[in-house]
Design an enzyme around this catalytic site. Structure first.
Site, mmCIF file in Angstrom:
data_model
loop_
_atom_site.group_PDB
_atom_site.id
_atom_site.type_symbol
_atom_site.label_atom_id
_atom_site.label_comp_id
_atom_site.label_asym_id
_atom_site.label_seq_id
_atom_site.Cartn_x
_atom_site.Cartn_y
_atom_site.Cartn_z
ATOM 1 N NE ARG A 1 -3.478 1.831 2.895
ATOM 2 C CZ ARG A 1 -2.593 2.829 3.471
ATOM 3 N NH1 ARG A 1 -1.703 2.644 4.674
ATOM 4 N NH2 ARG A 1 -3.733 4.090 3.847
ATOM 5 C CB ALA A 2 3.680 2.306 2.113
ATOM 6 N NE ARG B 1 -0.321 -33.801 30.219
ATOM 7 C CZ ARG B 1 -1.300 -33.562 29.625
ATOM 8 N NH1 ARG B 1 -1.981 -32.047 28.941
ATOM 9 N NH2 ARG B 1 -1.942 -34.542 29.307
ATOM 10 C CG ASP C 1 12.845 -16.809 9.592
ATOM 11 O OD1 ASP C 1 11.792 -17.063 10.251
ATOM 12 O OD2 ASP C 1 13.499 -17.287 8.762
ATOM 13 N NE ARG D 1 14.433 -21.312 5.585
ATOM 14 C CZ ARG D 1 13.481 -20.757 4.336
ATOM 15 N NH1 ARG D 1 14.674 -21.169 3.687
ATOM 16 N NH2 ARG D 1 12.705 -20.265 4.636
ATOM 17 N NE ARG E 1 -3.887 4.494 -1.223
ATOM 18 C CZ ARG E 1 -4.705 4.124 -0.002
ATOM 19 N NH1 ARG E 1 -4.671 4.193 0.930
ATOM 20 N NH2 ARG E 1 -5.822 3.536 -1.099
ATOM 21 N NE ARG F 1 4.045 -18.783 31.636
ATOM 22 C CZ ARG F 1 5.028 -19.328 32.251
ATOM 23 N NH1 ARG F 1 5.307 -19.758 33.283
ATOM 24 N NH2 ARG F 1 6.500 -19.136 31.252
ATOM 25 C CG MET G 1 8.175 -20.761 11.328
ATOM 26 S SD MET G 1 7.686 -19.967 10.151
ATOM 27 C CE MET G 1 6.655 -21.565 8.839
ATOM 28 C CB THR H 1 11.462 -12.217 6.274
ATOM 29 O OG1 THR H 1 12.133 -13.659 7.008
ATOM 30 C CG2 THR H 1 13.022 -11.939 6.744
ATOM 31 C CD GLN I 1 5.911 -19.445 14.506
ATOM 32 O OE1 GLN I 1 7.438 -18.887 15.038
ATOM 33 N NE2 GLN I 1 5.465 -20.345 13.488
ATOM 34 N N GLY J 1 8.555 -15.454 29.470
ATOM 35 C CA GLY J 1 9.373 -16.319 30.557
ATOM 36 C C GLY J 1 9.283 -17.767 30.562
HETATM 37 O O1 F6P Z 1 9.497 -17.022 6.012
HETATM 38 C C1 F6P Z 1 10.543 -17.646 7.174
HETATM 39 C C2 F6P Z 1 10.083 -18.978 7.173
HETATM 40 O O2 F6P Z 1 9.336 -19.026 7.552
HETATM 41 C C3 F6P Z 1 10.145 -19.722 7.774
HETATM 42 O O3 F6P Z 1 10.697 -19.168 8.825
HETATM 43 C C4 F6P Z 1 10.557 -20.943 8.001
HETATM 44 O O4 F6P Z 1 11.506 -21.783 7.997
HETATM 45 C C5 F6P Z 1 10.610 -21.093 5.983
HETATM 46 O O5 F6P Z 1 10.023 -19.555 5.675
HETATM 47 C C6 F6P Z 1 9.250 -21.815 6.413
HETATM 48 O O6 F6P Z 1 8.673 -22.197 4.514
HETATM 49 P P1 F6P Z 1 6.757 -22.616 3.660
HETATM 50 O O7 F6P Z 1 6.395 -21.472 4.083
HETATM 51 O O8 F6P Z 1 8.038 -22.969 2.830
HETATM 52 O O9 F6P Z 1 7.347 -24.014 4.782
#
Ligand code: F6P
Length: 352
Positions: free
Chosen positions: A25-26, A166, A131, A175, A29, A158, A173, A129, A278, A189
Site C-alpha cells: 500500500r505504501a 507438564r 525470521d 530457519r 501510494r 502455560r 519458526m 520476513t 506465526q 517467561g
Molecule cells: O519466511 C521464513 C520462514 O518462515 C522460515 O522461518 C521457515 O522456515 C520457512 O519460511 C518456511 O517456509 P515455507 O512457507 O515454505 O514452509
C-alpha cells in the site's frame, strides 16, 4: 534525477510476513503521489518472468493495511535462480516499461534482486520476513507481529501446562536464526530457550527441569527454534522447504525433543509446533508503521536514481544499504546477546 522514473513494479517473494500488505500500500501510494505509475507483479520473481501483473491504483490498495499475507501472492522461484530466468525477468521489465522494481522479502529475494540489478534494472529491496535474519537492519517487516503471536500462544500453553504439571516444548519458526525463539521465550517467561546459534545438551535441559521440580515447579516451558541442530551435529528435523536455495530440513525438532524428554525422565511432555500460524494474522502497529516507512523510502530511493539497494532501519532512521552487503548473509543471534546474558543470570537454560 527526480521524475525520470515513470513506472515501477512491486512484488513480494519468499515467505509472507504480516505487514507486507501495508508495505505494498505504501509503495503504491507513495509512487502515485510522486506521479509514478505502479504495477503489481504477482507470485514474486516467477510472476516477473511470466509477466503476471496487475494494475495498481489508490483503490486497489484500500483496506489492506490491516491484513496479513500478501495481496500479490508470493512464491520461491527456481527459474529465477538461473541466468536464463534473470534475463527473461529483465526482458519483461523492458517490455512492460518498468524503470524499477521494489522487491519485498528475505535473503532469497535479495539475492534475486541483486542479480536482476546486474541486468540493468533498478531494484530496491525491502526486508520482509518474520525470521528477522537480515543484516544491516534492526527490524524486518513481520517479525514483531510473529513474535507477539508466539508469545500469545505460549501464554495460553502455560495455563494448561501448569494445570497438568507438564512440560511444553514449543517449536517456533527460525530457519537459521533464533530471534523469534529468543524474543518470544524471554517475553513469555520460558524456562529453556534453544536457538540454532547455540548447541544444546539434553542433560542440561533435564537438569533444569529437575531443578524446577525440586523447587516445587512441576511444569516447564521450552521454546525451541525449528532450525536447532541435534547435539550429534546433524539436523534432525523433518521438512524441507520446496524451492528454497538452501536444502535445509525444517520443523519437527519439537516433537522429537518432547519424546526424548519423556523417555529419559518421568516428566510428561507435550509438543506444539506453531509453524505457519506465526506468519498469518493482522500486522501490529509497529509492523504497519515500519512497512509504511520502508515502502515510502524504497520509492524515494528509486525516484532518486538509486539501485541495488535495500532500505533498512538503523537507529531511528530509514537508510539505504547496498544489496551486495546484505545478500547471502544472515543476521544471527550473537552468543553474548544481552538477552542471553540476562536470561542466564536469571537461571534460564539456553541449552548448556
Ligand atoms: O519466511 C521464513 C520462514 O518462515 C522460515 O522461518 C521457515 O522456515 C520457512 O519460511 C518456511 O517456509 P515455507 O512457507 O515454505 O514452509
Amino acid at each position: 534525477m527526480e521524475n525520470e522514473v515513470k513506472r515501477i513494479g512491486i512484488l513480494t517473494s519468499g515467505g509472507d510476513a504480516p505487514g507486507m500488505n501495508a508495505c505494498i500500500r505504501a509503495v503504491v501510494r507513495a509512487a502515485l503521489g510522486r506521479g509514478i505509475e505502479c504495477v503489481g507483479i504477482r507470485r514474486g520473481w516467477s510472476g516477473l518472468i511470466n509477466g503476471d501483473i496487475m494494475t495498481m491504483d489508490n483503490a486497489s490498495v484500500s483496506r489492506i493495511i490491516n491484513r496479513g499475507g500478501t495481496m500479490l501472492y508470493t512464491a520461491r522461484s527456481d527459474e529465477f535462480r538461473t541466468l536464463e530466468g534473470q534475463k527473461k525477468a529483465a526482458a519483461t521489465c523492458k517490455l512492460l516499461g518498468l524503470d524499477g522494481i521494489v522487491a519485498i522479502g528475505g535473503d532469497g529475494t535479495f539475492r534475486g534482486a541483486q542479480e536482476l540489478s546486474k541486468h540493468g534494472i533498478a531494484v530496491v529491496g525491502i526486508p520482509g520476513t518474520i525470521d528477522e535474519d537480515i543484516v544491516c537492519t534492526e527490524y524486518t517487516i513481520g517479525f514483531d507481529t510473529a513474535a507477539n503471536t508466539a508469545v500469545e500462544c505460549i501464554d495460553r500453553l502455560r495455563d494448561t501446562m501448569q494445570s497438568h504439571e507438564r512440560c511444553a516444548v514449543v517449536e517456533v519458526m527460525g530457519r537459521y536464526a533464533g530471534w523469534i525463539a529468543l524474543t518470544a521465550g524471554m517475553s513469555s517467561g520460558a524456562d529453556i530457550i534453544l536457538i540454532p546459534e547455540l548447541d544444546y545438551d539434553i542433560e542440561a535441559i533435564l537438569a533444569t527441569i529437575k531443578k524446577r521440580v525440586a523447587a516445587g515447579k512441576h511444569f516447564s516451558i521450552i521454546v525451541v527454534s525449528e532450525g536447532i541442530r541435534h547435539p550429534e551435529g546433524h539436523l534432525v528435523s523433518q521438512r524441507t522447504v520446496k524451492n528454497s536455495p538452501d536444502p535445509i530440513r525444517l520443523g519437527g525438532i519439537g516433537p522429537l525433543l518432547a519424546a526424548e524428554l519423556e523417555q529419559r525422565s518421568d516428566i510428561e511432555a507435550r509438543s506444539v509446533v506453531l509453524g505457519h500460524l506465526q506468519r498469518g494474522g493482522r500486522p501490529n502497529p509497529f509492523d504497519r508503521i515500519l512497512a509504511t516507512r520502508f515502502g515510502a523510502a524504497a520509492v524515494a530511493a528509486l525516484a532518486e536514481g538509486e539501485s541495488g539497494k535495500m532500505v533498512a532501519l538503523q537507529g531511528k532512521q530509514i537508510v539505504t544499504v547496498p544489496l551486495k552487503t546484505v545478500a547471502g548473509k544472515q543476521k544471527l543471534v550473537p552468543a553474548d546477546h544481552e538477552l542471553i546474558q540476562i536470561g542466564r543470570s536469571m537461571g534460564i537454560c539456553f541449552g548448556s
